[in-house]
Design an enzyme around this catalytic site. Structure first.
Site, PDB file in Angstrom:
ATOM      1  N   CYS A   1      -9.883  -8.309   8.808  1.00  0.00           N
ATOM      2  CA  CYS A   1      -9.079  -7.339   8.062  1.00  0.00           C
ATOM      3  C   CYS A   1      -7.620  -7.783   7.938  1.00  0.00           C
ATOM      4  O   CYS A   1      -7.180  -8.744   8.554  1.00  0.00           O
ATOM      5  CB  CYS A   1      -9.166  -5.973   8.733  1.00  0.00           C
ATOM      6  SG  CYS A   1     -10.795  -5.197   8.592  1.00  0.00           S
TER       7      CYS A   1
ATOM      8  N   SER B   1       0.149  -3.565   9.678  1.00  0.00           N
ATOM      9  CA  SER B   1      -0.356  -3.833   8.334  1.00  0.00           C
ATOM     10  C   SER B   1       0.213  -5.170   7.905  1.00  0.00           C
ATOM     11  O   SER B   1       1.437  -5.321   7.797  1.00  0.00           O
ATOM     12  CB  SER B   1       0.058  -2.742   7.350  1.00  0.00           C
ATOM     13  OG  SER B   1      -0.274  -3.117   6.025  1.00  0.00           O
ATOM     14  N   ARG B   2      -0.669  -6.150   7.708  1.00  0.00           N
ATOM     15  CA  ARG B   2      -0.186  -7.483   7.357  1.00  0.00           C
ATOM     16  C   ARG B   2       0.340  -7.544   5.922  1.00  0.00           C
ATOM     17  O   ARG B   2       0.958  -8.520   5.526  1.00  0.00           O
ATOM     18  CB  ARG B   2      -1.301  -8.512   7.572  1.00  0.00           C
ATOM     19  CG  ARG B   2      -1.736  -8.597   9.017  1.00  0.00           C
ATOM     20  CD  ARG B   2      -2.689  -9.751   9.285  1.00  0.00           C
ATOM     21  NE  ARG B   2      -3.127  -9.714  10.677  1.00  0.00           N
ATOM     22  CZ  ARG B   2      -4.257  -9.183  11.092  1.00  0.00           C
ATOM     23  NH1 ARG B   2      -5.069  -8.632  10.225  1.00  0.00           N
ATOM     24  NH2 ARG B   2      -4.591  -9.186  12.363  1.00  0.00           N
ATOM     25  N   VAL B   3       0.080  -6.508   5.150  1.00  0.00           N
ATOM     26  CA  VAL B   3       0.649  -6.432   3.802  1.00  0.00           C
ATOM     27  C   VAL B   3       2.103  -5.963   3.876  1.00  0.00           C
ATOM     28  O   VAL B   3       2.960  -6.420   3.123  1.00  0.00           O
ATOM     29  CB  VAL B   3      -0.194  -5.496   2.917  1.00  0.00           C
ATOM     30  CG1 VAL B   3       0.467  -5.289   1.577  1.00  0.00           C
ATOM     31  CG2 VAL B   3      -1.595  -6.062   2.743  1.00  0.00           C
TER      32      VAL B   3
END
Length: 612
Positions: A438, A464-466
């Site tokens: 994910c 959240s890597r975004v």
């Protein structure tokens, strides 16, 4: 044995010469003398030019008196049955107009009999097999030599199955129906296709199973479009970076771990601490956004599923939601296929340029189902008793989430898988597997939940890597300061815990951090629109809550929303339309907050005097 014509003899010789090892099987309806088997072995050896062994098997379900199995070639030795079948075929081929009288029919029949010659009939069985054993929702089949992985097979009773475990001499199949309808010795045939489910707008508002069949008692679903549940994920060049926000309505998520359309964000934590609640709240927040939601319930109890569906109906969310369910008492094939079916239904909307959200609740139960299937089919068990390919099982599902290029429609598919942990252990196999697949995770902590922090998100372990790429500009402005404030608060709180002396500036920072944590608490199933989230978080990070008692923060928040809506509706309207907070709008918001502080203090003072 009945003498075979030369063409049949040549076919028999070719099949025997290809055979390795040189053994054939003679199936008989009743037991026969061993001497007959020896004579047949001698005759077959003469035809093949080398020694051939014959195994005699009694099959009381055989429709003919005897059959010879030579690799994938089946030779029917009942010449009488073959003769009658030939007659039936030739009579069926005759035009109906040709049978004018009974005498004409009798004359035609006599000619057919005169020209017919009893002979063994052979057929290739590479696409056919027979059930060796059945039970616990799986069937082991012999034959089906050319069947492919995940291919649908059809049993003699009409029940469907999925070819799951391909071994040298057998195929393990998952039954997509009642195992009572399948018996040992039944014929199994290939269909040469993958499992397909109906997709389209006809499914919106419905509750269906892994085959797309209704479970809500409504009318049958008629769809012109079918899609395979297994599909290749889009390549890198077909994707765009995730940049469009997916609003969740949950303050702590939208501010600290924002989600974007096309993202894969894992929700994990122990049992009964709000994982499904977060997933359902995200669905509720998609109302009037154009995002179609698909909720995959994997291995849940019927009562749990009913509560979730009733909640969605009460909030009007079933108008844009599809529920795909496989209950805990259903066959393992349904529990295994349901997330893939849900993904296929959601992909339909992405491929035509729309936006879809799919929630897998939960992949822990899906992994257990896969382990159960593997044990039933005697496949090797790997780490923590899970098969070694469990990572591939989940990665090929989750990697189908994407944000597509504009020339491909610009659609998106967002995936929110749920994983259950044991005693908060995120280092176990299934949590680490899904975390690595994910783009981030939301970790719910049991201690925080027991303290009353709802949602019980651990800010330190959630990410959240975004990041801010998938955040509305207005939220990005307030969230940056909120993240810094909370980091400083946690650092200072550790020193204060050990009795360290602090100055007035540190006490002020601690007061602000306490109120920011408190304001991030939120009731279940009460998602907020973006404009309300921005207003209350702006008030928190700019010190407007510093003097408000912790126990009155909820009242302050509720009255603030009403005040802005009644006296300064343009603030909400501008945030809703532009998603940004420019300098002019920020000044108006500061003025409104100052005005509300005066009103709130006056109301609080009046309330205190009345109470006295």
């Amino acid at each position: 044995m009945i003498a075979a014509p030369e063409s049949s003899r040549d076919q028999l010789r070719d099949a025997l010469r290809r055979l390795a090892p040189p053994r054939v099987t003679l199936e008989c309806r009743t037991a026969i003398e061993s001497g007959l088997g020896d004579r047949m072995a001698e005759r077959l050896s003469q035809i093949a030019g080398h020694v051939v062994a014959v195994d005699i098997v009694v099959n009381r379900r055989l429709t003919t008196s005897a059959a010879l199995l030579i690799g994938d070639l089946r030779v029917d030795l009942d010449a009488g049955q073959s003769f009658l079948r030939d007659l039936e075929e030739k009579i069926a081929e005759r035009p109906a107009a040709a049978a004018e009288t009974v005498d004409d029919s009798a004359k035609y029949l006599a000619q057919v009999i005169e020209k017919s010659e009893p002979a063994p009939r052979s057929e290739h069985l590479s696409g056919r097999g027979r059930v060796l054993q059945v039970g616990d929702g799986v069937a082991v089949v012999s034959g089906l030599e050319s069947v492919g992985s995940q291919e649908v097979v059809r049993f003699e009773s009409g029940t469907l199955g999925i070819a799951f475990s391909l071994l040298h001499d057998t195929v393990g199949c998952l039954l997509l129906g009642s195992e009572e309808s399948v018996a040992e010795g039944d014929l199994v045939e290939r269909t040469e296709r993958l499992l397909h489910v109906p997709v389209g707008e006809q499914l919106i508002g419905r509750i269906v199973n892994a085959l797309g069949q209704p479970m809500d008692g409504g009318a049958a679903i008629v769809s012109d479009t079918l899609a395979p549940i297994e599909a290749l994920s889009h390549g890198i060049v077909q994707r765009l970076p995730v940049s469009e926000p997916l609003h969740t309505g949950i303050k702590v998520i939208d501010s600290l771990v924002p989600l974007g359309r096309g993202q894969r964000e894992l929700v994990l934590g122990d049992r009964k601490i709000g994982k499904t609640t977060i997933a359902l709240d995200v669905i509720l927040s998609q109302k009037a956004t154009g995002v179609i939601c698909v909720y995959a319930a994997i291995g849940q109890k019927g009562s749990s599923l009913a509560r979730s569906v009733n909640l969605l109906r009460e909030h009007g969310a079933m108008d844009y939601t599809i529920v795909v369910a496989a209950l805990s008492n259903e066959a393992p094939a349904f529990r295994h296929a349901v997330p893939y079916a849900a993904c296929a239904m959601a992909e339909f909307f992405m491929r035509r340029g729309g936006h879809a959200l799919v929630i897998y609740d939960d992949l822990s139960k899906h992994a257990m189902t896969y382990r159960e299937i593997s044990a039933l089919l005697r496949r090797p068990i790997g780490r923590e008793a899970y098969p070694g390919d469990i990572f591939y099982v989940h990665s090929r599902l989750l990697e189908r989430a994407a944000k597509l290029r504009a020339d491909l429609g610009g659609g998106s598919l967002t995936a929110i898988p749920i994983v259950e942990t044991l005693a908060g252990d995120i280092s176990a196999l299934i949590p680490t597997n899904v975390i690595s697949i994910c783009d981030g995770q939301i970790f719910l902590d049991t201690a925080l939940f027991n303290e009353g922090s709802h949602p019980a998100m651990d800010v330190g372990l959630s990410v959240s890597r975004v990041g801010g790429m998938a955040q509305a500009p207005a939220m990005r402005k307030v969230a940056g300061r909120l993240r810094i404030d909370l980091a400083q608060y946690h650092e200072m709180a550790r020193f204060v815990k050990f009795g360290a002396e602090v100055d007035e500036a540190t006490l002020k920072q601690l007061r602000r951090g306490e109120r920011e944590l408190a304001i991030l608490k939120q009731d279940a199933h009460a998602p907020l629109p973006l404009e309300r989230e921005v207003v209350i978080l702006f008030a928190a990070v700019n010190g407007f809550l510093d003097e408000v008692p912790i126990e009155r923060l909820r009242l302050f928040e509720e009255r603030l929303y009403a005040f802005v809506q009644d006296t300064h509706p343009e603030i909400f309207g501008a945030l809703r339309e532009t998603l940004d907070l420019p300098v002019g709008a920020e000044a108006r918001l500061v003025s409104a907050l100052n005005e509300f502080q005066t009103v709130f203090r006056a109301q609080a003072g009046t309330g205190t005097q009345s109470a006295q």
